[in-house]
Design a protein around this motif. Structure first.
Motif, PDB file in Angstrom:
ATOM      1  N   GLU A  27       0.666  -1.427  -0.162  1.00 13.96           N
ATOM      2  CA  GLU A  27       0.338   0.320   0.596  1.00 13.96           C
ATOM      3  C   GLU A  27       0.887   1.556  -0.297  1.00 13.96           C
ATOM      4  OE1 GLU A  27      -2.567  -3.569   1.089  1.00 13.96           O
ATOM      5  OE2 GLU A  27      -0.558  -2.649   1.892  1.00 13.96           O
ATOM      6  N   GLU A  28       1.719   0.828   0.938  1.00 15.50           N
ATOM      7  CA  GLU A  28       2.354   2.521   0.775  1.00 15.50           C
ATOM      8  C   GLU A  28       3.654   2.425  -0.576  1.00 15.50           C
ATOM      9  OE1 GLU A  28       4.186   2.427   5.488  1.00 15.50           O
ATOM     10  OE2 GLU A  28       5.544   1.302   3.715  1.00 15.50           O
ATOM     11  N   CYS A  29       3.813   1.451  -1.187  1.00 17.46           N
ATOM     12  CA  CYS A  29       4.429   1.532  -2.126  1.00 17.46           C
ATOM     13  C   CYS A  29       3.753   2.253  -3.499  1.00 17.46           C
ATOM     14  CB  CYS A  29       5.484   0.399  -2.639  1.00 17.46           C
ATOM     15  SG  CYS A  29       5.833   0.169  -4.001  1.00 17.46           S
ATOM     16  N   THR A  30       2.655   1.602  -3.986  1.00 17.48           N
ATOM     17  CA  THR A  30       1.714   1.770  -4.384  1.00 17.48           C
ATOM     18  C   THR A  30       0.468   3.265  -5.062  1.00 17.48           C
ATOM     19  OG1 THR A  30      -0.191   0.483  -3.408  1.00 17.48           O
ATOM     20  CG2 THR A  30       0.992  -0.691  -5.842  1.00 17.48           C
ATOM     21  N   ASN A  31       0.784   3.530  -3.280  1.00 19.89           N
ATOM     22  CA  ASN A  31       0.418   5.005  -3.316  1.00 19.89           C
ATOM     23  C   ASN A  31       1.237   6.161  -3.614  1.00 19.89           C
ATOM     24  OD1 ASN A  31      -1.937   4.641  -1.954  1.00 19.89           O
ATOM     25  ND2 ASN A  31      -1.492   4.519   0.208  1.00 19.89           N
ATOM     26  N   PHE A  32       2.364   5.529  -3.206  1.00 20.98           N
ATOM     27  CA  PHE A  32       4.337   6.979  -3.676  1.00 20.98           C
ATOM     28  C   PHE A  32       3.694   6.815  -5.000  1.00 20.98           C
ATOM     29  CE2 PHE A  32       7.845   7.128  -5.267  1.00 20.98           C
ATOM     30  CZ  PHE A  32       8.649   7.913  -4.950  1.00 20.98           C
ATOM     31  N   MET A  33       3.938   5.653  -5.843  1.00 24.87           N
ATOM     32  CA  MET A  33       3.335   5.616  -7.212  1.00 24.87           C
ATOM     33  C   MET A  33       2.820   5.909  -8.220  1.00 24.87           C
ATOM     34  SD  MET A  33       4.926   1.368  -7.414  1.00 24.87           S
ATOM     35  CE  MET A  33       4.432   1.302  -9.648  1.00 24.87           C
ATOM     36  N   TYR A  34       1.413   6.097  -7.418  1.00 24.18           N
ATOM     37  CA  TYR A  34       0.252   6.882  -8.077  1.00 24.18           C
ATOM     38  C   TYR A  34       0.597   8.100  -7.855  1.00 24.18           C
ATOM     39  CZ  TYR A  34      -2.878   2.836  -7.760  1.00 24.18           C
ATOM     40  OH  TYR A  34      -2.666   1.653  -7.594  1.00 24.18           O
ATOM     41  N   GLY A  35       1.465   9.254  -6.781  1.00 24.02           N
ATOM     42  CA  GLY A  35       1.876  10.335  -7.113  1.00 24.02           C
ATOM     43  C   GLY A  35       2.757  10.210  -7.925  1.00 24.02           C
ATOM     44  N   LEU A  36       3.592   9.963  -8.673  1.00 22.68           N
ATOM     45  CA  LEU A  36       4.481  10.064  -9.509  1.00 22.68           C
ATOM     46  C   LEU A  36       3.582  10.094 -10.982  1.00 22.68           C
ATOM     47  CD1 LEU A  36       7.469   7.745  -9.140  1.00 22.68           C
ATOM     48  CD2 LEU A  36       6.619   9.891  -8.169  1.00 22.68           C
ATOM     49  N   ARG A  37       2.255  10.271 -11.048  1.00 17.98           N
ATOM     50  CA  ARG A  37       1.591  10.703 -12.222  1.00 17.98           C
ATOM     51  C   ARG A  37       1.546  11.950 -13.122  1.00 17.98           C
ATOM     52  NH1 ARG A  37      -2.299   6.977 -13.804  1.00 17.98           N
ATOM     53  NH2 ARG A  37      -2.456   5.098 -11.219  1.00 17.98           N
ATOM     54  N   ALA A  38       2.297  13.289 -12.062  1.00 18.49           N
ATOM     55  CA  ALA A  38       1.810  14.626 -12.379  1.00 18.49           C
ATOM     56  C   ALA A  38       2.833  14.683 -13.368  1.00 18.49           C
ATOM     57  CB  ALA A  38       2.907  15.687 -10.472  1.00 18.49           C
ATOM     58  N   GLU A  39       2.322  15.285 -14.430  1.00 19.63           N
ATOM     59  CA  GLU A  39       3.180  16.789 -14.887  1.00 19.63           C
ATOM     60  C   GLU A  39       4.714  16.972 -14.626  1.00 19.63           C
ATOM     61  OE1 GLU A  39       1.930  16.509 -18.685  1.00 19.63           O
ATOM     62  OE2 GLU A  39       0.251  15.959 -18.027  1.00 19.63           O
ATOM     63  N   LYS A  40       4.993  17.053 -13.936  1.00 18.58           N
ATOM     64  CA  LYS A  40       6.460  17.172 -13.563  1.00 18.58           C
ATOM     65  C   LYS A  40       7.863  16.007 -13.260  1.00 18.58           C
ATOM     66  CE  LYS A  40       6.230  16.914  -8.858  1.00 18.58           C
ATOM     67  NZ  LYS A  40       6.247  17.211  -7.253  1.00 18.58           N
ATOM     68  N   HIS A  41       6.696  14.887 -13.766  1.00 15.47           N
ATOM     69  CA  HIS A  41       7.332  13.511 -13.748  1.00 15.47           C
ATOM     70  C   HIS A  41       7.315  13.222 -15.543  1.00 15.47           C
ATOM     71  CE1 HIS A  41       7.900  12.377  -9.519  1.00 15.47           C
ATOM     72  NE2 HIS A  41       6.479  13.213  -8.937  1.00 15.47           N
ATOM     73  N   LYS A  42       7.683  12.937 -16.077  1.00 12.75           N
ATOM     74  CA  LYS A  42       6.735  12.831 -17.269  1.00 12.75           C
ATOM     75  C   LYS A  42       7.817  14.004 -18.028  1.00 12.75           C
ATOM     76  CE  LYS A  42       2.592  12.456 -18.102  1.00 12.75           C
ATOM     77  NZ  LYS A  42       0.615  12.194 -18.649  1.00 12.75           N
ATOM     78  N   GLY A  43       9.436  12.748 -18.790  1.00 17.24           N
ATOM     79  CA  GLY A  43      10.611  13.753 -19.168  1.00 17.24           C
ATOM     80  C   GLY A  43      10.108  13.331 -20.824  1.00 17.24           C
ATOM     81  N   GLU A  44      11.266  13.654 -21.532  1.00 20.77           N
ATOM     82  CA  GLU A  44      11.098  13.118 -23.172  1.00 20.77           C
ATOM     83  C   GLU A  44      11.040  11.392 -22.985  1.00 20.77           C
ATOM     84  OE1 GLU A  44      11.194  15.322 -25.312  1.00 20.77           O
ATOM     85  OE2 GLU A  44      11.380  16.913 -24.169  1.00 20.77           O
ATOM     86  N   PRO A  45      10.218  11.274 -24.332  1.00 16.40           N
ATOM     87  CA  PRO A  45      10.291   9.905 -25.102  1.00 16.40           C
ATOM     88  C   PRO A  45      11.148   9.036 -24.986  1.00 16.40           C
ATOM     89  CG  PRO A  45       8.831  11.737 -26.078  1.00 16.40           C
ATOM     90  CD  PRO A  45       9.854  12.157 -25.589  1.00 16.40           C
ATOM     91  N   PHE A  46      10.982   8.098 -23.947  1.00 17.99           N
ATOM     92  CA  PHE A  46      12.597   6.903 -23.584  1.00 17.99           C
ATOM     93  C   PHE A  46      13.592   7.242 -22.228  1.00 17.99           C
ATOM     94  CE2 PHE A  46      10.755   6.428 -28.074  1.00 17.99           C
ATOM     95  CZ  PHE A  46       9.645   5.875 -28.014  1.00 17.99           C
ATOM     96  N   ASP A  47      13.566   8.124 -22.314  1.00 19.90           N
ATOM     97  CA  ASP A  47      13.978   8.805 -21.482  1.00 19.90           C
ATOM     98  C   ASP A  47      14.705   8.166 -20.036  1.00 19.90           C
ATOM     99  OD1 ASP A  47      15.496  10.535 -22.648  1.00 19.90           O
ATOM    100  OD2 ASP A  47      15.015  13.031 -21.207  1.00 19.90           O
ATOM    101  N   ALA A  48      13.394   7.463 -19.471  1.00 21.36           N
ATOM    102  CA  ALA A  48      13.975   6.837 -18.502  1.00 21.36           C
ATOM    103  C   ALA A  48      14.025   5.392 -18.558  1.00 21.36           C
ATOM    104  CB  ALA A  48      12.581   6.676 -17.522  1.00 21.36           C
ATOM    105  N   MET A  49      13.918   4.742 -19.997  1.00 21.87           N
ATOM    106  CA  MET A  49      13.928   3.733 -20.151  1.00 21.87           C
ATOM    107  C   MET A  49      14.902   3.269 -20.332  1.00 21.87           C
ATOM    108  SD  MET A  49      10.328   2.898 -19.367  1.00 21.87           S
ATOM    109  CE  MET A  49      10.725   1.165 -19.533  1.00 21.87           C
ATOM    110  N   ASN A  50      15.657   4.181 -20.803  1.00 15.91           N
ATOM    111  CA  ASN A  50      17.445   4.276 -21.645  1.00 15.91           C
ATOM    112  C   ASN A  50      17.965   4.526 -20.523  1.00 15.91           C
ATOM    113  OD1 ASN A  50      16.622   4.282 -24.273  1.00 15.91           O
ATOM    114  ND2 ASN A  50      16.603   5.845 -24.675  1.00 15.91           N
ATOM    115  N   LYS A  51      17.818   4.646 -19.459  1.00 21.98           N
ATOM    116  CA  LYS A  51      18.725   5.879 -18.093  1.00 21.98           C
ATOM    117  C   LYS A  51      18.565   4.138 -17.710  1.00 21.98           C
ATOM    118  CE  LYS A  51      18.031   9.359 -15.577  1.00 21.98           C
ATOM    119  NZ  LYS A  51      17.944  10.152 -15.413  1.00 21.98           N
ATOM    120  N   TRP A  52      17.561   3.225 -17.232  1.00 15.88           N
ATOM    121  CA  TRP A  52      17.191   2.201 -16.363  1.00 15.88           C
ATOM    122  C   TRP A  52      17.427   1.101 -16.414  1.00 15.88           C
ATOM    123  CZ3 TRP A  52      18.219   4.987 -12.679  1.00 15.88           C
ATOM    124  CH2 TRP A  52      18.043   5.914 -11.795  1.00 15.88           C
TER     125      TRP A  52
END
Length: 434
Positions: free
Chosen positions: A6-31
């Motif tokens: 519950e703690e984990c998914t609640n934190f993840m739901y908070g990452l939907r905000a626009e400020k967490h959206k980078g350029e396409p594939f940035d996160a995937m290519n990084k991680w």
């Protein structure tokens, strides 16, 4: 690090905000490289499309499982809990495993720069990690929005599938069929077969062009593969599937001509898989798999007089109405409708108006939900109402349903998920109807 799901998914739901959206594939290519590129170690089928993705995943998954394969599936959205999005042979990822993989990823992020990807990117990364560790034989991946710039598009699949193309998510993908088809066609890879049930000519032109540029063999529903002898009876539909010399008599309990198209796409993908070494398939286990396939919230019948259907856009609404009129010709339809405010609900409401005995608008208590009063403004039906309490509305309409009526609860899949959960909890109370 988190100690409960519950703690984990609640934190993840908070990452939907626009400020967490980078350029396409940035996160995937990084991680992904830091995780050992798990997406390169699993055979995939990639599915994009405006409607029908979940059903097509279900058909493929059932056929592969019946053939004896270990099958991963990554789908969205979920109905009740986030674990539903990541499954192996129909079993959700266990809480402890989800938590372990998420914490491993979060620890890596915190060590490096603390810049978290968005919710869907994290879910995709966890799915890749899980499928690799479990050494699945194949995984079916459903794209999120679009395809070309969707974070799932880092994979090189064995087959790409584009179910349909309709005017959905226009604020993100564009306002024309060509714009949206361009985004969906982005999952087509060089020399990789692509299967589609798209029918719009503008969309097909884009898909054909992309396939030709990528030298990708293209299979189009109604041209390269098709069906005949469609027979409909209450609770079932039958047809004969054709692709080259392949001919199979198929029975589905999932209703609607759109489901025949979805199943045909899955059958075509299975036929291609058979030709490249997935040799455990037999005609018999394919037929049994499709006959038993079920996807919750898609023309799901609750008892004799209630239908739940996540028709979140005009194409889905059109398919819903067509199926109702085929299956329940002599019933009067009463609709309960709720949808998110970013959907093209005006056209859907107009279509429902034409066939409804009555139509009731309601809303979920979340920011994205369209207000019931606003929805009702776009209806011209003489018997329309707006209610902000959907639970009271559902209870009231179930209690007063007549023998010649069908109560159809439709709109956003988020709404359907809540209603479905509510009805399951109240099943004993409504036992005579449910």
């Amino acid at each position: 690090m988190f100690t409960t799901i519950e703690e984990c998914t609640n934190f993840m739901y908070g990452l939907r905000a626009e400020k967490h959206k980078g350029e396409p594939f940035d996160a995937m290519n990084k991680w992904l490289p830091l995780l050992g590129n798990p997406h390169e170690k699993v055979p995939f089928i990639h599915i994009a499309g405006s409607n029908g993705k979940g059903s097509t995943v279900t058909y493929l998954k059932e056929m592969l499982e019946k053939a004896g394969y270990q099958v991963g599936a990554f789908t969205s959205p979920h109905l009740e809990r986030v674990n539903e999005r990541i499954t192996i042979n129909g079993l959700e990822i266990p809480d402890e495993r989800f938590l372990s993989l998420a914490n491993r990823l979060f620890h890596l992020i915190d060590q490096l720069d603390g810049k978290y990807p968005n919710f869907f990117e994290i879910m995709t990364l966890i799915a890749f990690m899980y499928f690799e560790e479990e050494e699945v034989d194949i995984a079916i991946i459903e794209a999120g929005i679009g395809g070309r710039f969707d974070c799932t598009n880092v994979i090189t699949p064995l087959i790409s599938i584009i179910t349909t193309v309709s005017l959905d998510h226009t604020h993100i993908l564009g306002n024309t069929y060509k714009d949206i088809a361009y985004q969906k066609a982005g999952i087509i890879k060089r020399n990789i077969p692509v299967v589609t049930a798209a029918t719009n000519e503008e969309a097909l032109e884009i898909i054909r062009t992309e396939a030709e540029e990528q030298n990708a063999p293209l299979f189009i529903y109604g041209e390269d593969f098709f069906v005949s002898d469609i027979q409909t009876e209450e609770g079932k539909q039958r047809f004969t599937y054709h692709l080259g010399k392949v001919e199979l008599n198929i029975s589905l309990k999932m209703l609607g001509t759109h489901q025949i198209a979805n199943a045909s796409c899955a059958l075509t993908a299975a036929t291609i898989l058979r030709s490249i070494g997935f040799d455990r398939f037999t005609d018999k286990n394919i037929q049994r798999a499709l006959e038993n396939a079920f996807w919750p919230g898609r023309f799901e019948r609750i008892g004799q007089q209630i239908v739940l259907d996540g028709s979140h856009n005009p194409e889905g609404t059109k398919a819903l109405i067509h199926t109702l009129m085929k299956q329940y010709t002599h019933k009067k339809y009463k609709f309960i409708y709720s949808v998110m405010n970013d959907k093209d609900y005006k056209e859907s409401i107009s279509m429902l108006d034409e066939v409804a005995k009555a139509i009731y608008f309601t809303e979920l208590p979340i920011p994205r939900a369209a207000k019931a009063e606003e929805l009702a403004k776009h209806s011209s039906h003489p018997y329309k109402e707006a209610h902000d309490d959907w639970k009271e509305l559902v209870k009231r309409e179930i209690a007063k349903i007549q023998s010649d009526e069908l109560l159809v609860i439709t709109g956003s899949i988020f709404f359907i998920a809540e209603v479905r959960k509510f009805l399951k909890e109240k099943e004993e109370t409504y036992d005579t109807e449910l």
